[in-house]
Design a protein around this motif. Structure first.
Motif, PDB file in Angstrom:
ATOM      1  N   LEU A  61       0.843  -1.182   0.000  1.00  0.00           N
ATOM      2  CA  LEU A  61       0.000   0.000   0.000  1.00  0.00           C
ATOM      3  C   LEU A  61       0.878   1.230   0.000  1.00  0.00           C
ATOM      4  O   LEU A  61       1.923   1.221   0.638  1.00  0.00           O
ATOM      5  CB  LEU A  61      -0.918   0.005   1.232  1.00  0.00           C
ATOM      6  N   PRO A  62       0.564   2.283  -0.628  1.00  0.00           N
ATOM      7  CA  PRO A  62      -0.620   2.495  -1.456  1.00  0.00           C
ATOM      8  C   PRO A  62      -0.498   1.789  -2.799  1.00  0.00           C
ATOM      9  O   PRO A  62       0.590   1.505  -3.271  1.00  0.00           O
ATOM     10  CB  PRO A  62      -0.664   4.009  -1.631  1.00  0.00           C
ATOM     11  N   ARG A  63      -1.635   1.548  -3.394  1.00  0.00           N
ATOM     12  CA  ARG A  63      -1.687   0.863  -4.681  1.00  0.00           C
ATOM     13  C   ARG A  63      -1.493   1.849  -5.819  1.00  0.00           C
ATOM     14  O   ARG A  63      -1.421   3.059  -5.617  1.00  0.00           O
ATOM     15  CB  ARG A  63      -3.023   0.152  -4.808  1.00  0.00           C
ATOM     16  N   GLY A  64      -1.448   1.327  -7.024  1.00  0.00           N
ATOM     17  CA  GLY A  64      -1.167   2.112  -8.222  1.00  0.00           C
ATOM     18  C   GLY A  64      -1.972   3.388  -8.382  1.00  0.00           C
ATOM     19  O   GLY A  64      -1.397   4.462  -8.621  1.00  0.00           O
ATOM     20  N   PRO A  65      -3.303   3.336  -8.300  1.00  0.00           N
ATOM     21  CA  PRO A  65      -4.080   4.560  -8.485  1.00  0.00           C
ATOM     22  C   PRO A  65      -3.731   5.652  -7.465  1.00  0.00           C
ATOM     23  O   PRO A  65      -3.658   6.827  -7.817  1.00  0.00           O
ATOM     24  CB  PRO A  65      -5.530   4.097  -8.316  1.00  0.00           C
ATOM     25  N   ALA A  66      -3.503   5.257  -6.228  1.00  0.00           N
ATOM     26  CA  ALA A  66      -3.146   6.248  -5.203  1.00  0.00           C
ATOM     27  C   ALA A  66      -1.761   6.829  -5.474  1.00  0.00           C
ATOM     28  O   ALA A  66      -1.533   8.033  -5.273  1.00  0.00           O
ATOM     29  CB  ALA A  66      -3.204   5.615  -3.815  1.00  0.00           C
ATOM     30  N   LEU A  67      -0.850   5.999  -5.941  1.00  0.00           N
ATOM     31  CA  LEU A  67       0.489   6.500  -6.281  1.00  0.00           C
ATOM     32  C   LEU A  67       0.429   7.473  -7.452  1.00  0.00           C
ATOM     33  O   LEU A  67       1.108   8.504  -7.457  1.00  0.00           O
ATOM     34  CB  LEU A  67       1.426   5.336  -6.601  1.00  0.00           C
ATOM     35  N   LEU A  68      -0.377   7.148  -8.447  1.00  0.00           N
ATOM     36  CA  LEU A  68      -0.538   8.054  -9.582  1.00  0.00           C
ATOM     37  C   LEU A  68      -1.147   9.386  -9.143  1.00  0.00           C
ATOM     38  O   LEU A  68      -0.726  10.448  -9.589  1.00  0.00           O
ATOM     39  CB  LEU A  68      -1.409   7.415 -10.665  1.00  0.00           C
ATOM     40  N   ALA A  69      -2.138   9.313  -8.267  1.00  0.00           N
ATOM     41  CA  ALA A  69      -2.764  10.547  -7.776  1.00  0.00           C
ATOM     42  C   ALA A  69      -1.760  11.396  -6.998  1.00  0.00           C
ATOM     43  O   ALA A  69      -1.723  12.628  -7.156  1.00  0.00           O
ATOM     44  CB  ALA A  69      -3.975  10.214  -6.905  1.00  0.00           C
ATOM     45  N   LEU A  70      -0.942  10.760  -6.181  1.00  0.00           N
ATOM     46  CA  LEU A  70       0.081  11.489  -5.421  1.00  0.00           C
ATOM     47  C   LEU A  70       1.097  12.134  -6.363  1.00  0.00           C
ATOM     48  O   LEU A  70       1.429  13.312  -6.221  1.00  0.00           O
ATOM     49  CB  LEU A  70       0.783  10.544  -4.442  1.00  0.00           C
ATOM     50  N   ALA A  71       1.581  11.353  -7.333  1.00  0.00           N
ATOM     51  CA  ALA A  71       2.557  11.885  -8.289  1.00  0.00           C
ATOM     52  C   ALA A  71       1.956  13.030  -9.101  1.00  0.00           C
ATOM     53  O   ALA A  71       2.613  14.052  -9.342  1.00  0.00           O
ATOM     54  CB  ALA A  71       3.045  10.773  -9.218  1.00  0.00           C
ATOM     55  N   ARG A  72       0.716  12.901  -9.499  1.00  0.00           N
ATOM     56  CA  ARG A  72       0.042  13.966 -10.247  1.00  0.00           C
ATOM     57  C   ARG A  72      -0.084  15.223  -9.397  1.00  0.00           C
ATOM     58  O   ARG A  72       0.136  16.342  -9.878  1.00  0.00           O
ATOM     59  CB  ARG A  72      -1.340  13.486 -10.704  1.00  0.00           C
ATOM     60  N   ASP A  73      -0.433  15.051  -8.139  1.00  0.00           N
ATOM     61  CA  ASP A  73      -0.554  16.188  -7.232  1.00  0.00           C
ATOM     62  C   ASP A  73       0.780  16.924  -7.089  1.00  0.00           C
ATOM     63  O   ASP A  73       0.825  18.155  -7.141  1.00  0.00           O
ATOM     64  CB  ASP A  73      -1.052  15.706  -5.864  1.00  0.00           C
ATOM     65  N   VAL A  74       1.862  16.173  -6.942  1.00  0.00           N
ATOM     66  CA  VAL A  74       3.192  16.797  -6.836  1.00  0.00           C
ATOM     67  C   VAL A  74       3.531  17.531  -8.138  1.00  0.00           C
ATOM     68  O   VAL A  74       4.025  18.662  -8.106  1.00  0.00           O
ATOM     69  CB  VAL A  74       4.269  15.738  -6.497  1.00  0.00           C
ATOM     70  N   LEU A  75       3.227  16.898  -9.262  1.00  0.00           N
ATOM     71  CA  LEU A  75       3.512  17.529 -10.550  1.00  0.00           C
ATOM     72  C   LEU A  75       2.755  18.846 -10.701  1.00  0.00           C
ATOM     73  O   LEU A  75       3.334  19.881 -11.027  1.00  0.00           O
ATOM     74  CB  LEU A  75       3.155  16.577 -11.694  1.00  0.00           C
ATOM     75  N   VAL A  76       1.454  18.819 -10.451  1.00  0.00           N
ATOM     76  CA  VAL A  76       0.615  19.996 -10.679  1.00  0.00           C
ATOM     77  C   VAL A  76       0.870  21.092  -9.645  1.00  0.00           C
ATOM     78  O   VAL A  76       0.982  22.270  -9.990  1.00  0.00           O
ATOM     79  CB  VAL A  76      -0.879  19.595 -10.697  1.00  0.00           C
ATOM     80  N   ASN A  77       0.977  20.715  -8.375  1.00  0.00           N
ATOM     81  CA  ASN A  77       1.052  21.727  -7.319  1.00  0.00           C
ATOM     82  C   ASN A  77       2.467  22.169  -6.957  1.00  0.00           C
ATOM     83  O   ASN A  77       2.657  23.311  -6.524  1.00  0.00           O
ATOM     84  CB  ASN A  77       0.325  21.240  -6.071  1.00  0.00           C
ATOM     85  N   ASP A  78       3.447  21.276  -7.109  1.00  0.00           N
ATOM     86  CA  ASP A  78       4.802  21.615  -6.686  1.00  0.00           C
ATOM     87  C   ASP A  78       5.748  21.909  -7.857  1.00  0.00           C
ATOM     88  O   ASP A  78       6.530  22.858  -7.793  1.00  0.00           O
ATOM     89  CB  ASP A  78       5.400  20.488  -5.832  1.00  0.00           C
ATOM     90  N   LEU A  79       5.669  21.086  -8.891  1.00  0.00           N
ATOM     91  CA  LEU A  79       6.628  21.235  -9.987  1.00  0.00           C
ATOM     92  C   LEU A  79       6.170  22.194 -11.085  1.00  0.00           C
ATOM     93  O   LEU A  79       6.985  22.925 -11.640  1.00  0.00           O
ATOM     94  CB  LEU A  79       6.943  19.863 -10.585  1.00  0.00           C
ATOM     95  N   LEU A  80       4.897  22.164 -11.400  1.00  0.00           N
ATOM     96  CA  LEU A  80       4.378  23.004 -12.480  1.00  0.00           C
ATOM     97  C   LEU A  80       4.720  24.486 -12.294  1.00  0.00           C
ATOM     98  O   LEU A  80       5.168  25.128 -13.253  1.00  0.00           O
ATOM     99  CB  LEU A  80       2.869  22.802 -12.634  1.00  0.00           C
ATOM    100  N   PRO A  81       4.553  25.042 -11.093  1.00  0.00           N
ATOM    101  CA  PRO A  81       4.902  26.463 -10.926  1.00  0.00           C
ATOM    102  C   PRO A  81       6.386  26.769 -11.156  1.00  0.00           C
ATOM    103  O   PRO A  81       6.744  27.902 -11.449  1.00  0.00           O
ATOM    104  CB  PRO A  81       4.511  26.766  -9.475  1.00  0.00           C
ATOM    105  N   LEU A  82       7.230  25.759 -11.048  1.00  0.00           N
ATOM    106  CA  LEU A  82       8.669  25.966 -11.233  1.00  0.00           C
ATOM    107  C   LEU A  82       9.106  25.873 -12.695  1.00  0.00           C
ATOM    108  O   LEU A  82      10.225  26.258 -13.025  1.00  0.00           O
ATOM    109  CB  LEU A  82       9.453  24.932 -10.417  1.00  0.00           C
ATOM    110  N   LEU A  83       8.234  25.358 -13.536  1.00  0.00           N
ATOM    111  CA  LEU A  83       8.578  25.168 -14.947  1.00  0.00           C
ATOM    112  C   LEU A  83       8.464  26.476 -15.719  1.00  0.00           C
ATOM    113  O   LEU A  83       7.622  27.330 -15.410  1.00  0.00           O
ATOM    114  CB  LEU A  83       7.646  24.135 -15.577  1.00  0.00           C
ATOM    115  N   PRO A  84       9.294  26.623 -16.763  1.00  0.00           N
ATOM    116  CA  PRO A  84       9.139  27.789 -17.635  1.00  0.00           C
ATOM    117  C   PRO A  84       7.772  27.729 -18.331  1.00  0.00           C
ATOM    118  O   PRO A  84       7.226  26.641 -18.557  1.00  0.00           O
ATOM    119  CB  PRO A  84      10.270  27.648 -18.654  1.00  0.00           C
ATOM    120  N   GLN A  85       7.232  28.854 -18.661  1.00  0.00           N
ATOM    121  CA  GLN A  85       5.892  28.961 -19.255  1.00  0.00           C
ATOM    122  C   GLN A  85       5.714  28.036 -20.464  1.00  0.00           C
ATOM    123  O   GLN A  85       4.677  27.407 -20.612  1.00  0.00           O
ATOM    124  CB  GLN A  85       5.622  30.415 -19.655  1.00  0.00           C
ATOM    125  N   GLN A  86       6.730  27.949 -21.327  1.00  0.00           N
ATOM    126  CA  GLN A  86       6.595  27.141 -22.544  1.00  0.00           C
ATOM    127  C   GLN A  86       6.533  25.635 -22.267  1.00  0.00           C
ATOM    128  O   GLN A  86       6.212  24.867 -23.154  1.00  0.00           O
ATOM    129  CB  GLN A  86       7.705  27.465 -23.560  1.00  0.00           C
TER     130      GLN A  86
END
Length: 150
Positions: free
Chosen positions: A4-29
């Motif tokens: 545990l956690p299983r695949g769907p929960a891991l994907l949701a966690l990774a997506r959350d990190v991508l959208v909320n933590d990493l996305l703001p750090l990326l260049p606009q393009q």
């Protein structure tokens, strides 16, 4: 035993990190690319959680329409990829059977096999509708909710 956690929960966690933590750090393009990846992750998470009962019902309806004893001419004699990968044999065989039924259904639709029987045509249309709704649940659940199909 599954970890545990299983695949769907891991994907949701990774997506959350991508959208909320990493996305703001990326260049606009590069943000659109990151959002595309995030959407793909959301679809994969929904696919991992898909209701097997719904899938089984659709396959059952296909068997009623096409017939449970059909034989596909495309079936190969070699081992399937899922068996080579070590997937559970009964699950592998069920997936292969489902894939064969879907191929057969598509082929019969292409040649108009249901056009001469209003009852069979209506049944085929009902199956197509259920398949469409199931696909939309995976790819675009917001569209369904916005159109009263929640």
């Amino acid at each position: 035993m599954d970890d545990l956690p299983r695949g769907p929960a891991l994907l949701a966690l990774a997506r959350d990190v991508l959208v909320n933590d990493l996305l703001p750090l990326l260049p606009q393009q590069r943000r659109l690319d990151a959002l595309l990846v995030a959407n793909c992750m959301a679809i994969a998470a929904r696919e991992a959680e898909i209701d097997d009962r719904s899938r089984a019902e659709i396959i059952g309806e296909l068997e009623k329409l096409i017939g449970p004893d059909f034989r596909s001419p495309s079936r190969s004699a070699g081992p399937s990829l899922s068996r080579i990968a070590g997937e559970d044999t009964s699950r592998s065989e069920a997936r292969e059977r489902a894939a064969e039924l879907l191929r057969r259904f598509a082929g019969e639709l292409r040649i108009g096999a249901f056009e001469n029987s209003p009852e069979r045509e209506a049944f085929a249309r009902a199956i197509l509708w259920r398949m469409t709704i199931a696909r939309l649940r995976l790819a675009n659940p917001r569209f369904l909710a916005a159109n009263g199909f929640a």
